[in-house]
Every structure is written in structure tokens, then in C-alpha cells.
Design a protein around this motif. Structure first.
Motif, PDB file in Angstrom:
ATOM      1  N   THR A   1       1.598  18.198  28.052  1.00 10.31           N
ATOM      2  CA  THR A   1       0.987  18.263  26.728  1.00 10.31           C
ATOM      3  C   THR A   1       0.490  16.882  26.307  1.00 10.31           C
ATOM      4  O   THR A   1       0.811  15.861  26.926  1.00 10.31           O
ATOM      5  N   ALA A   2      -0.280  16.856  25.221  1.00  9.69           N
ATOM      6  CA  ALA A   2      -0.756  15.573  24.683  1.00  9.69           C
ATOM      7  C   ALA A   2       0.416  14.695  24.276  1.00  9.69           C
ATOM      8  O   ALA A   2       0.385  13.474  24.457  1.00  9.69           O
ATOM      9  N   ARG A   3       1.465  15.301  23.748  1.00  7.94           N
ATOM     10  CA  ARG A   3       2.654  14.554  23.357  1.00  7.94           C
ATOM     11  C   ARG A   3       3.319  13.924  24.584  1.00  7.94           C
ATOM     12  O   ARG A   3       3.747  12.775  24.559  1.00  7.94           O
ATOM     13  N   ASP A   4       3.406  14.699  25.657  1.00  9.63           N
ATOM     14  CA  ASP A   4       3.971  14.173  26.909  1.00  9.63           C
ATOM     15  C   ASP A   4       3.179  12.967  27.402  1.00  9.63           C
ATOM     16  O   ASP A   4       3.755  11.966  27.837  1.00  9.63           O
ATOM     17  N   TRP A   5       1.860  13.072  27.345  1.00  7.76           N
ATOM     18  CA  TRP A   5       1.017  11.984  27.849  1.00  7.76           C
ATOM     19  C   TRP A   5       1.135  10.737  26.993  1.00  7.76           C
ATOM     20  O   TRP A   5       1.084   9.611  27.506  1.00  7.76           O
ATOM     21  N   ARG A   6       1.304  10.900  25.685  1.00  8.65           N
ATOM     22  CA  ARG A   6       1.498   9.736  24.825  1.00  8.65           C
ATOM     23  C   ARG A   6       2.803   9.025  25.181  1.00  8.65           C
ATOM     24  O   ARG A   6       2.861   7.795  25.245  1.00  8.65           O
TER      25      ARG A   6
ATOM     26  N   ARG B   1      20.564  16.193  23.558  1.00 11.52           N
ATOM     27  CA  ARG B   1      19.375  17.025  23.375  1.00 11.52           C
ATOM     28  C   ARG B   1      18.132  16.448  24.038  1.00 11.52           C
ATOM     29  O   ARG B   1      17.200  17.189  24.353  1.00 11.52           O
ATOM     30  N   HIS B   2      18.098  15.125  24.246  1.00  5.86           N
ATOM     31  CA  HIS B   2      16.881  14.489  24.762  1.00  5.86           C
ATOM     32  C   HIS B   2      17.198  13.526  25.912  1.00  5.86           C
ATOM     33  O   HIS B   2      16.977  12.320  25.800  1.00  5.86           O
ATOM     34  N   PRO B   3      17.705  14.061  27.018  1.00  3.47           N
ATOM     35  CA  PRO B   3      18.067  13.170  28.132  1.00  3.47           C
ATOM     36  C   PRO B   3      16.884  12.422  28.727  1.00  3.47           C
ATOM     37  O   PRO B   3      17.041  11.298  29.222  1.00  3.47           O
ATOM     38  N   GLN B   4      15.686  13.015  28.693  1.00  3.86           N
ATOM     39  CA  GLN B   4      14.533  12.328  29.267  1.00  3.86           C
ATOM     40  C   GLN B   4      14.182  11.072  28.475  1.00  3.86           C
ATOM     41  O   GLN B   4      13.884  10.025  29.053  1.00  3.86           O
ATOM     42  N   TYR B   5      14.228  11.152  27.157  1.00  2.00           N
ATOM     43  CA  TYR B   5      13.935   9.973  26.348  1.00  2.00           C
ATOM     44  C   TYR B   5      15.015   8.906  26.526  1.00  2.00           C
ATOM     45  O   TYR B   5      14.721   7.706  26.577  1.00  2.00           O
ATOM     46  N   VAL B   6      16.266   9.350  26.603  1.00  2.00           N
ATOM     47  CA  VAL B   6      17.356   8.409  26.847  1.00  2.00           C
ATOM     48  C   VAL B   6      17.168   7.723  28.200  1.00  2.00           C
ATOM     49  O   VAL B   6      17.389   6.518  28.344  1.00  2.00           O
ATOM     50  N   ALA B   7      16.724   8.489  29.205  1.00  2.00           N
ATOM     51  CA  ALA B   7      16.485   7.917  30.534  1.00  2.00           C
ATOM     52  C   ALA B   7      15.396   6.858  30.488  1.00  2.00           C
ATOM     53  O   ALA B   7      15.533   5.783  31.104  1.00  2.00           O
ATOM     54  N   PHE B   8      14.306   7.132  29.783  1.00  2.00           N
ATOM     55  CA  PHE B   8      13.239   6.148  29.665  1.00  2.00           C
ATOM     56  C   PHE B   8      13.738   4.869  28.994  1.00  2.00           C
ATOM     57  O   PHE B   8      13.399   3.761  29.424  1.00  2.00           O
ATOM     58  N   VAL B   9      14.554   5.011  27.966  1.00  2.00           N
ATOM     59  CA  VAL B   9      15.083   3.833  27.267  1.00  2.00           C
ATOM     60  C   VAL B   9      15.995   3.030  28.197  1.00  2.00           C
ATOM     61  O   VAL B   9      15.956   1.795  28.209  1.00  2.00           O
TER      62      VAL B   9
ATOM     63  N   TYR C   1       9.799   7.179  20.600  1.00  2.00           N
ATOM     64  CA  TYR C   1      10.590   8.228  21.242  1.00  2.00           C
ATOM     65  C   TYR C   1      11.421   8.997  20.220  1.00  2.00           C
ATOM     66  O   TYR C   1      11.604  10.214  20.346  1.00  2.00           O
ATOM     67  N   GLY C   2      11.929   8.291  19.198  1.00  2.00           N
ATOM     68  CA  GLY C   2      12.685   8.970  18.161  1.00  2.00           C
ATOM     69  C   GLY C   2      11.842   9.986  17.404  1.00  2.00           C
ATOM     70  O   GLY C   2      12.280  11.104  17.147  1.00  2.00           O
ATOM     71  N   ARG C   3      10.615   9.595  17.078  1.00  2.00           N
ATOM     72  CA  ARG C   3       9.723  10.518  16.372  1.00  2.00           C
ATOM     73  C   ARG C   3       9.311  11.688  17.252  1.00  2.00           C
ATOM     74  O   ARG C   3       9.230  12.837  16.793  1.00  2.00           O
ATOM     75  N   LEU C   4       9.075  11.416  18.522  1.00  2.00           N
ATOM     76  CA  LEU C   4       8.727  12.489  19.447  1.00  2.00           C
ATOM     77  C   LEU C   4       9.879  13.471  19.597  1.00  2.00           C
ATOM     78  O   LEU C   4       9.664  14.688  19.705  1.00  2.00           O
TER      79      LEU C   4
ATOM     80  N   ASP D   1       9.558  21.965  17.250  1.00  2.00           N
ATOM     81  CA  ASP D   1       8.921  22.973  18.108  1.00  2.00           C
ATOM     82  C   ASP D   1       9.960  23.939  18.668  1.00  2.00           C
ATOM     83  O   ASP D   1       9.719  25.155  18.738  1.00  2.00           O
ATOM     84  N   MET D   2      11.113  23.406  19.089  1.00  2.00           N
ATOM     85  CA  MET D   2      12.163  24.259  19.663  1.00  2.00           C
ATOM     86  C   MET D   2      12.758  25.193  18.614  1.00  2.00           C
ATOM     87  O   MET D   2      13.078  26.345  18.910  1.00  2.00           O
ATOM     88  N   ARG D   3      12.883  24.708  17.382  1.00  2.00           N
ATOM     89  CA  ARG D   3      13.393  25.575  16.319  1.00  2.00           C
ATOM     90  C   ARG D   3      12.422  26.726  16.043  1.00  2.00           C
ATOM     91  O   ARG D   3      12.841  27.858  15.804  1.00  2.00           O
ATOM     92  N   ALA D   4      11.128  26.409  16.081  1.00  2.00           N
ATOM     93  CA  ALA D   4      10.129  27.451  15.858  1.00  2.00           C
ATOM     94  C   ALA D   4      10.128  28.463  16.988  1.00  2.00           C
ATOM     95  O   ALA D   4       9.882  29.654  16.769  1.00  2.00           O
TER      96      ALA D   4
END
Length: 217
Positions: free
Chosen positions: A33-38, A142-150, A176-179, A186-189
Motif C-alpha cells: 500500500t501507499a502507507r507501506d511504501w512511505r 501489535r506492531h512487531p514490524q515497526y519495532v523491528a525497523f526501530v 512509525y507511531g502515527r502509522l 483500519d484493523m478496527r474497521a
């Protein structure tokens, strides 16, 4: 610490190392997605900035050259070892590659890529089956990928700090926090109460030490 040999202007190494790490991260993250690419683009910019200063043009060293030569008169600022600024600032002796912070950086880098790979496998299967990812690393954060990047970014900062990457790091943390918050909305929706139950027992970024007892699916 210094071998007296200039170690910059090596643009082939800049391109090679940047490409290797960016493609390695891409193979696990698989932005769609565009979010992923950012997210991936910001990570890539950090990597390029890092290797440009590591092998291309040492901007940080030049900007700090007056201060470094005043406080460390025997320092050869054009040697590769001098780029390991933490070793210089903390007065470490010997090869900086074997210093405590450098070893810690290797541990963070390895752990970050392992976590990224593990999280991607779980997320990939969840996306294919259109289910909520709650196993593997997702059972603890909930966000292991963002934690991994950090973790990866922090590993590089411990190894080779530059003014630009030190400035980029907190910006990337906010990004990353905002993403993460956007992704949660999105997941709640998409999953409704199932995601609410999952989020209520699973921390956002700080891993839980024990698995939740609640049934999440």
C-alpha cells in the motif's frame, strides 16, 4: 584506533551496501500500500544517508572536525575508525569493531531482522486467509514490524552515528507511531470486536512477557 588511511569517496561501497540492506529489508517487508511504501521509503532514506557518510562523504566528521581536533589532537579524522564516534567520545581503545557498543549494534541488527522476518511470515498468512494476525510476534506486540525497523535503525546508530541520522531517528519514531495508529484504525474497521479484544490484551510496542490467556479469534 586510527590507521592513517583515508576511507571515503568509496561510492561503489555506498551503492552496494545501501542496495543490500534495502533489498534485504524489502524481501521481508513487502510494501504493497501507499502507507507501506512511505514507511519503507523513510527507512531506505536513513540507510542511504548512513552509508553516504560511512563510505562516501563524512559530513559529520567535517562539521565536527575543529572540535574533534581540539579535544582529540591525535585523532586522524580521515581514517575509517574515526567515524565510529561513540568509540572516540567514550575513550575506547583498540579496534572499535570489537567495542561494547559495536557488539550491541550487531545484536540489535540481527534481532531486528529476525523479528522482521518472523512478523512478515505471520502477517503474510493472515492476509491471505483474511484473518487477524495474532500469533508469533503478534501475540506479544501489535506492531512487531515497526519495532523491528526501530531496532535496526538503533543498531546502525550505535555503530556509526551521524548528525543527519540522529536527526532522522526521532522523526522516524514519530512517523512509525502515527502509522501504527492509522493501521489500528483500519484493523478496527475491518475486524471490529475481534481486534478490540486483541488490542486490550496485547501491548502496542513494548512486548509482553507472557502470552495472553484470552482467546482472540
Amino acid at each position: 584506533m586510527n590507521d592513517g588511511q583515508p576511507a571515503y569517496g568509496l561510492w561503489v561501497l555506498v551503492v552496494l551496501n545501501s542496495t543490500i540492506f534495502i533489498m534485504f529489508a524489502y524481501s521481508f517487508f513487502k510494501p504493497a500500500t501507499a502507507r507501506d511504501w512511505r514507511t519503507f521509503g523513510a527507512f531506505s532514506a536513513f540507510i542511504v544517508a548512513l552509508f553516504v557518510e560511512m563510505y562516501g562523504f563524512p559530513l559529520t566528521i567535517y562539521l565536527l572536525s575543529g572540535w574533534l581536533q581540539t579535544n582529540y589532537p591525535g585523532l586522524d579524522i580521515l581514517s575509517h575508525e574515526s567515524g565510529h564516534l561513540w568509540s572516540t567520545l567514550f575513550g575506547e581503545q583498540g579496534d572499535p569493531h570489537f567495542g561494547f557498543l559495536h557488539i550491541a549494534s550487531y545484536i540489535l541488527l540481527a534481532a531486528g531482522f529476525i523479528l522482521l522476518s518472523s512478523a512478515w511470515r505471520v502477517l503474510y498468512h493472515a492476509q491471505r486467509s483474511k484473518t487477524l494476525a495474532t500469533s508469533g510476534p503478534y501475540a506479544r506486540i501489535r506492531h512487531p514490524q515497526y519495532v523491528a525497523f526501530v531496532m535496526i535503525l538503533l543498531g546502525f546508530l550505535l555503530q556509526w552515528p551521524t548528525l543527519l541520522t540522529l536527526l532522522m531517528f526521532p522523526i522516524l519514531l514519530v512517523m512509525y507511531g502515527r502509522l501504527a495508529l492509522t493501521e489500528e484504525a483500519d484493523m478496527r474497521a475491518l475486524f471490529g470486536q475481534a481486534y478490540e479484544r486483541y488490542a486490550s490484551v496485547t501491548p502496542r510496542f513494548i512486548p509482553r512477557l507472557s502470552r495472553p490467556d484470552e482467546t482472540l479469534n
